[in-house]
Design a protein around this motif. Structure first.
Motif, PDB file in Angstrom:
ATOM      1  N   SER A 150      -9.264   3.615  12.113  1.00  0.00           N
ATOM      2  CA  SER A 150      -9.031   4.236  10.840  1.00  0.00           C
ATOM      3  C   SER A 150     -10.305   4.180  10.055  1.00  0.00           C
ATOM      4  O   SER A 150     -11.054   2.915  10.002  1.00  0.00           O
ATOM      5  CB  SER A 150      -8.091   3.582   9.873  1.00  0.00           C
ATOM      6  N   VAL A 151     -11.022   5.092   9.605  1.00  0.00           N
ATOM      7  CA  VAL A 151     -12.184   4.943   8.716  1.00  0.00           C
ATOM      8  C   VAL A 151     -11.621   5.141   7.186  1.00  0.00           C
ATOM      9  O   VAL A 151     -11.414   6.312   6.644  1.00  0.00           O
ATOM     10  CB  VAL A 151     -13.226   6.052   9.289  1.00  0.00           C
ATOM     11  N   ALA A 152     -11.431   4.368   6.588  1.00  0.00           N
ATOM     12  CA  ALA A 152     -10.737   4.392   5.262  1.00  0.00           C
ATOM     13  C   ALA A 152     -11.710   3.974   4.096  1.00  0.00           C
ATOM     14  O   ALA A 152     -12.661   3.212   4.402  1.00  0.00           O
ATOM     15  CB  ALA A 152      -9.686   3.256   5.290  1.00  0.00           C
ATOM     16  N   PRO A 153     -11.358   4.133   2.751  1.00  0.00           N
ATOM     17  CA  PRO A 153     -12.250   4.038   1.887  1.00  0.00           C
ATOM     18  C   PRO A 153     -11.843   2.686   1.477  1.00  0.00           C
ATOM     19  O   PRO A 153     -11.183   1.956   2.118  1.00  0.00           O
ATOM     20  CB  PRO A 153     -11.769   5.062   0.704  1.00  0.00           C
ATOM     21  N   ALA A 154     -12.697   2.039   0.290  1.00  0.00           N
ATOM     22  CA  ALA A 154     -12.564   0.694  -0.070  1.00  0.00           C
ATOM     23  C   ALA A 154     -11.115   0.068  -0.083  1.00  0.00           C
ATOM     24  O   ALA A 154     -10.738  -0.998   0.211  1.00  0.00           O
ATOM     25  CB  ALA A 154     -13.405   0.424  -1.126  1.00  0.00           C
ATOM     26  N   ALA A 155     -10.324   1.321  -0.853  1.00  0.00           N
ATOM     27  CA  ALA A 155      -9.084   0.547  -1.001  1.00  0.00           C
ATOM     28  C   ALA A 155      -8.211   0.566   0.136  1.00  0.00           C
ATOM     29  O   ALA A 155      -7.082  -0.093   0.234  1.00  0.00           O
ATOM     30  CB  ALA A 155      -8.277   1.826  -2.123  1.00  0.00           C
ATOM     31  N   GLY A 156      -8.738   1.086   1.135  1.00  0.00           N
ATOM     32  CA  GLY A 156      -7.813   1.065   2.463  1.00  0.00           C
ATOM     33  C   GLY A 156      -6.543   1.602   2.490  1.00  0.00           C
ATOM     34  O   GLY A 156      -5.873   1.394   3.567  1.00  0.00           O
ATOM     35  N   ALA A 157      -6.171   2.639   1.793  1.00  0.00           N
ATOM     36  CA  ALA A 157      -4.906   3.247   1.892  1.00  0.00           C
ATOM     37  C   ALA A 157      -5.209   4.722   1.485  1.00  0.00           C
ATOM     38  O   ALA A 157      -6.153   4.900   0.644  1.00  0.00           O
ATOM     39  CB  ALA A 157      -3.969   2.533   1.074  1.00  0.00           C
ATOM     40  N   VAL A 158      -4.221   5.568   1.818  1.00  0.00           N
ATOM     41  CA  VAL A 158      -4.319   6.928   1.440  1.00  0.00           C
ATOM     42  C   VAL A 158      -3.767   7.041   0.000  1.00  0.00           C
ATOM     43  O   VAL A 158      -3.080   6.567  -0.189  1.00  0.00           O
ATOM     44  CB  VAL A 158      -3.441   7.747   2.326  1.00  0.00           C
ATOM     45  N   PRO A 159      -4.995   7.691  -0.702  1.00  0.00           N
ATOM     46  CA  PRO A 159      -4.404   7.829  -2.041  1.00  0.00           C
ATOM     47  C   PRO A 159      -3.026   8.673  -2.386  1.00  0.00           C
ATOM     48  O   PRO A 159      -2.910   9.580  -1.633  1.00  0.00           O
ATOM     49  CB  PRO A 159      -5.764   8.590  -2.689  1.00  0.00           C
ATOM     50  N   ALA A 160      -2.599   8.324  -3.471  1.00  0.00           N
ATOM     51  CA  ALA A 160      -1.469   9.201  -4.173  1.00  0.00           C
ATOM     52  C   ALA A 160      -1.822  10.588  -4.337  1.00  0.00           C
ATOM     53  O   ALA A 160      -3.145  10.489  -5.130  1.00  0.00           O
ATOM     54  CB  ALA A 160      -0.838   8.366  -5.042  1.00  0.00           C
ATOM     55  N   TRP A 214     -18.059  12.312   4.360  1.00  0.00           N
ATOM     56  CA  TRP A 214     -16.573  13.223   4.889  1.00  0.00           C
ATOM     57  C   TRP A 214     -15.935  12.481   5.738  1.00  0.00           C
ATOM     58  O   TRP A 214     -14.431  12.814   5.681  1.00  0.00           O
ATOM     59  CB  TRP A 214     -17.192  14.514   5.474  1.00  0.00           C
ATOM     60  N   ALA A 215     -15.977  11.446   6.188  1.00  0.00           N
ATOM     61  CA  ALA A 215     -15.379  10.839   7.349  1.00  0.00           C
ATOM     62  C   ALA A 215     -14.079   9.845   6.623  1.00  0.00           C
ATOM     63  O   ALA A 215     -13.153   9.836   7.231  1.00  0.00           O
ATOM     64  CB  ALA A 215     -16.177  10.179   8.246  1.00  0.00           C
ATOM     65  N   PRO A 216     -14.498   8.950   5.636  1.00  0.00           N
ATOM     66  CA  PRO A 216     -13.705   7.918   5.347  1.00  0.00           C
ATOM     67  C   PRO A 216     -12.226   8.629   5.069  1.00  0.00           C
ATOM     68  O   PRO A 216     -12.207   9.700   4.514  1.00  0.00           O
ATOM     69  CB  PRO A 216     -14.412   7.517   3.920  1.00  0.00           C
TER      70      PRO A 216
END
Length: 831
Positions: A16-26, A77-79
């Motif tokens: 998983s290439v995730a943003p800092a929050a590490g979760a899919v945003p609502a 574009w990837a996170p």
């Protein structure tokens, strides 16, 4: 890195290439599953935007890594995406994709036409395992025609479509465009198709249908667009012809801008500013600001902003250039702001990154990159569920229409019958109504894209009409497919009629200056009171809050402020004004996307909401690859001094002549070369009959070619100068070398390539006769554009629309008798 063998087709997985929050945003797309099988920028940007707003995106990459991994923008574009490696050329790799598609809502690909069937990943095959799948494809130039196999490369499509040829610079010939505008537009067009197909699927599910006219049980939903469609979306006003053209004085093409009140000027301290006076009311303010009031009555300057002719324009440009050269920018910044003149400084991208309005709007976030450390990059560019402070009391904003508060909110529940003009058939947005109470480009153009997909879009104008009605090609493009109503919202009964109309709507697009709609009594709170389910899309220049919220804003001002003009001009030269209104067009495509996503969320939750986008957020998106900052960041790329291209293998070259088999606009014959890989370089040398270049130590590796770029460019320029363009294109394409003519090959609405791919439509116009223009740039299940008409005359459909809103015949007659509503006079079809 995980290898293909490590991934089980039955249970796809990966890193998983995730943003800092590490979760899919609502967000409005929460719960949506997307499979990303793209390798180009358009696909990467489209799936980034889906992930930004709640979608769970799984990116299928080649085992060796994504082809864009070395690009500056890939880290943006990837996170937020889960990565699954799979080689589509193997049975195991295709099994991975099919397993992912079986439980997905959307699959997005950018494979060349024919590869889907070859890989058994075509819509029919995938629909057999998942009838609900929305299969979306982004090609280079569409599925048919002589250029269907063109690589999906930004510069090749910009060259082929004429965007480079129409762009002025400081030399003759086409200009290399630094901004990948075709790719960004194609990404947004794909989201229009996805959003529309989701809404059709939502509606079908609510009614218990296994399918609808848009979702066939065997083939699923098929969405198609292309980079060429993106080029047309960015240059739509160019691709319009009318049977009875209106007199129009042609402008001389100038890199700093051709109209004196809509142009770049240099100040005494060497800085640049851009004036953005798009209509006549700003001309006296400018003349007073530069302390030349006598210019207002000068007979040469009596038709602003275009002025009488090129001589008059040139004279005023010289006068204003001399005046702006008398003071430093800081003084002009104060003076122009005090006179409420539309202007902006021409900044660099780095200055824009730190601009106070960008920061206040929350457009920059910091993420932790494992390789680069803390990285500043763009935040999501659409704002959903915007919370506004309570509206000012009526005494402070102007009295609302008497009786407004008493309007029965049953209008928001029971929609009156629609007229027989409503598009039917395969249109995915058939049955949705959008009220467009916006003007100019950034607001109205979004409604045109929705009309293409079948929405009933109603354009509401005041007695003076849209400020750009005089620009026929543009107005026809930005308002195609709509019905027109003319209401004076400054009057009590006009506001009342408007609120009764919006009570029947699903969405509103509005772009007045912040606070104006509230003062008129037709803002979000007033609309929500009569229609709680409304999706209200507010489009502004700088956003509804922040230090610049009060500033007037048009496209070139945001081009200047955001760094787009400086990047196009290059570090060695003055800024250059891009001809397509890129931030306007992008904001328009964003507002259509926002409406679709918010309506999809409403279908799930039942709640309407306020959403926002702006020219500022559009400029951020358009520069997502360069609007970054991190320790050790290399210099941002900018155009070269001659605007030919950034690399000898990615560059414009002039040929001997056009030859007999390539259409060229004008006498010059130019070729765009776009070699990205070692195999392209080898094929190029063979096609040019110079195999010895591959053995030359100066050009034996990418690094060597970069170090000796000037020498290589001179060799290539000499070789192409000896070849007719048609021979050069034939030889290069025969060897698989990525190239395209940059001579305006498909530069008019009459080009067969546009017709073959369904990107054109013809309409009857009472004043202009037959109108031929672009439409249907996003296709759902191959259906033609749902747009049933060209842009409306002022108030053309007022009586029918007001009757649909529930007004009685007597009420409608009163509105027209008192001048609150107007319509074209019988026999007079002036727009």
């Amino acid at each position: 890195m995980t290898t293909e063998a490590d991934v089980s087709p039955a249970a796809p997985g990966g890193r998983s290439v995730a943003p800092a929050a590490g979760a899919v945003p609502a967000g409005p797309l929460t719960g949506l599953r997307v499979v990303d099988v793209t390798t180009t920028m358009a696909g990467a940007v489209a799936t980034m935007l889906l992930a930004h707003h709640g979608a769970e995106v799984t990116a299928v990459e080649p085992p060796a890594g994504h082809p864009l991994a070395g690009e500056a923008g890939f880290g943006v574009w990837a996170p937020g995406k889960t990565v699954v490696p799979a080689n589509l050329r193997t049975t195991a790799g295709r099994s991975v994709v099919r397993a992912l598609a079986a439980t997905a809502d959307v699959l997005l690909d950018d494979l060349p036409p024919g590869d889907l069937e070859r890989f058994n990943l075509d819509p029919a095959s995938l629909a057999a395992i998942n009838p609900r799948l929305i299969h979306t494809s982004i090609t280079a130039c569409g599925a048919v025609g002589p250029w269907r196999d063109l690589p999906a490369d930004e510069s090749l499509v910009a060259a082929l479509s004429g965007i480079m040829r129409r762009q002025p610079g400081f030399r003759d010939g086409p200009m290399y465009i630094t901004l990948p505008l075709c790719s960004y537009a194609a990404a947004l067009l794909s989201l229009h198709g996805i959003g529309a197909a989701l809404l059709a699927r939502d509606r079908a599910g609510q009614h218990g249908h296994a399918s609808s006219p848009t979702i066939h049980p065997r083939t699923g939903s098929r969405v198609e667009t292309s980079l060429l469609a993106g080029a047309l979306a960015m240059s739509g006003a160019t691709f319009v012809t009318t049977e009875r053209p209106q007199p129009f004085d042609a402008l001389t093409r100038l890199a700093l801008g051709a109209m004196p009140l809509y142009r770049l000027y240099q100040t005494r301290d060497g800085r640049w500013l851009h004036l953005g006076a798009i209509n006549a009311r700003f001309w006296p303010r400018i003349a007073l600001a530069v302390d030349r009031p006598e210019l207002i009555s000068d007979p040469r300057f009596q038709s602003p902003p275009r002025m009488a002719d090129n001589d008059a324009r040139r004279a005023l440009i010289d006068i204003l250039a001399a005046e702006f050269d008398r003071r430093p920018f800081a003084e002009w910044d104060r003076i122009l702001d005090e006179h409420d003149v539309p202007y902006a400084p021409s900044q660099t991208v780095d200055e824009f990154l730190h601009d106070p309005q960008v920061r206040q709007q929350g457009m920059i976030v910091t993420v932790d990159d494992p390789a680069l450390g803390p990285v500043e990059q763009i935040a999501p560019v659409l704002k959903f569920g915007v919370q506004r402070p309570p509206a000012a009391p009526a005494s402070e904003r102007g009295a609302p229409a008497p009786g407004t508060a008493a309007i029965d909110d049953s209008h928001s529940v029971s929609r009156p019958p629609r007229s027989g003009e409503q598009p039917t058939g395969a249109a995915p947005l058939a049955g949705f109504r959008v009220v467009d109470v916006s003007g100019y480009i950034a607001g109205p153009y979004g409604g045109a894209f929705l009309a293409d997909l079948g929405a009933d879009v109603i354009k509401v104008e005041g007695p003076d009409g849209d400020g750009l009605r005089g620009l026929h090609g543009g107005f026809l493009t930005w308002n195609r497919g709509k019905r027109g109503v003319c209401l004076d919202l400054r009057t009590t009964v006009g506001r009342d009629a408007y609120l009764r109309l919006v009570a029947t709507a699903d969405a509103i697009i509005e772009n007045m200056r912040p606070g104006v709609a509230d003062r008129l009594g037709v803002g979000y709170d007033a609309v929500r009171a009569v229609n709680p389910r409304i999706v209200y899309c507010y489009v502004s220049a700088y956003g509804s809050t922040g230090p610049y919220r009060h500033k007037p804003g048009v496209d070139p001002l945001m081009q200047a402020r955001s760094g787009i003009e400086r990047a196009q001009g290059g570090l060695e030269g003055p800024p250059v004004f891009l001809m397509p209104p890129v931030t306007d067009n992008t904001a328009a495509m964003l507002n259509a996307t926002a409406v679709l996503f918010a309506l999809h969320e409403r279908e799930r939750t039942g709640a309407g909401q306020l959403v926002e986008c702006s020219l500022l957020t559009a400029a951020c998106l358009l520069q997502s690859d360069s609007l970054t900052a991190y320790p050790g960041q290399p210099p941002r790329p900018a155009n070269d001094r001659h605007h030919l291209g950034p690399h000898p293998l990615r560059r414009l070259y002039r040929c001997k002549d056009a030859g007999s088999r390539v259409r060229a606009a004008g006498d010059a014959a130019w070729l765009m070369l776009a070699c990205r890989h070692e195999r392209d370089w080898i094929a190029l040398c063979r096609a040019l009959r110079r195999p010895e270049w591959t053995r030359d130590s100066r050009f034996s590796s990418p690094r060597a070619r970069a170090d000796h770029g000037r020498e290589l460019a001179e060799l290539l320029a000499g070789r192409f100068a000896a070849l007719p363009l048609d021979r050069a294109v034939s030889a290069l394409r025969g060897r698989g070398v990525p190239c395209a003519p940059a001579t305006g090959y498909c530069d008019t609405i009459d080009d067969p390539l546009l017709f073959e791919n369904g990107y054109t439509a013809s309409f009857a116009h009472a004043q202009l006769g037959e109108v031929r223009q672009t439409a249907g740039l996003t296709r759902v299940n191959g259906a033609p554009p749902a747009t049933a008409r060209t842009a409306p005359l002022l108030g053309e459909h007022g009586r029918a629309v007001l009757a649909e809103a529930g007004l009685t015949a007597a009420e409608i007659d009163t509105l027209f008798a008192t001048g609150v509503a107007t319509e074209p006079e019988a026999g007079n079809h002036g727009g």
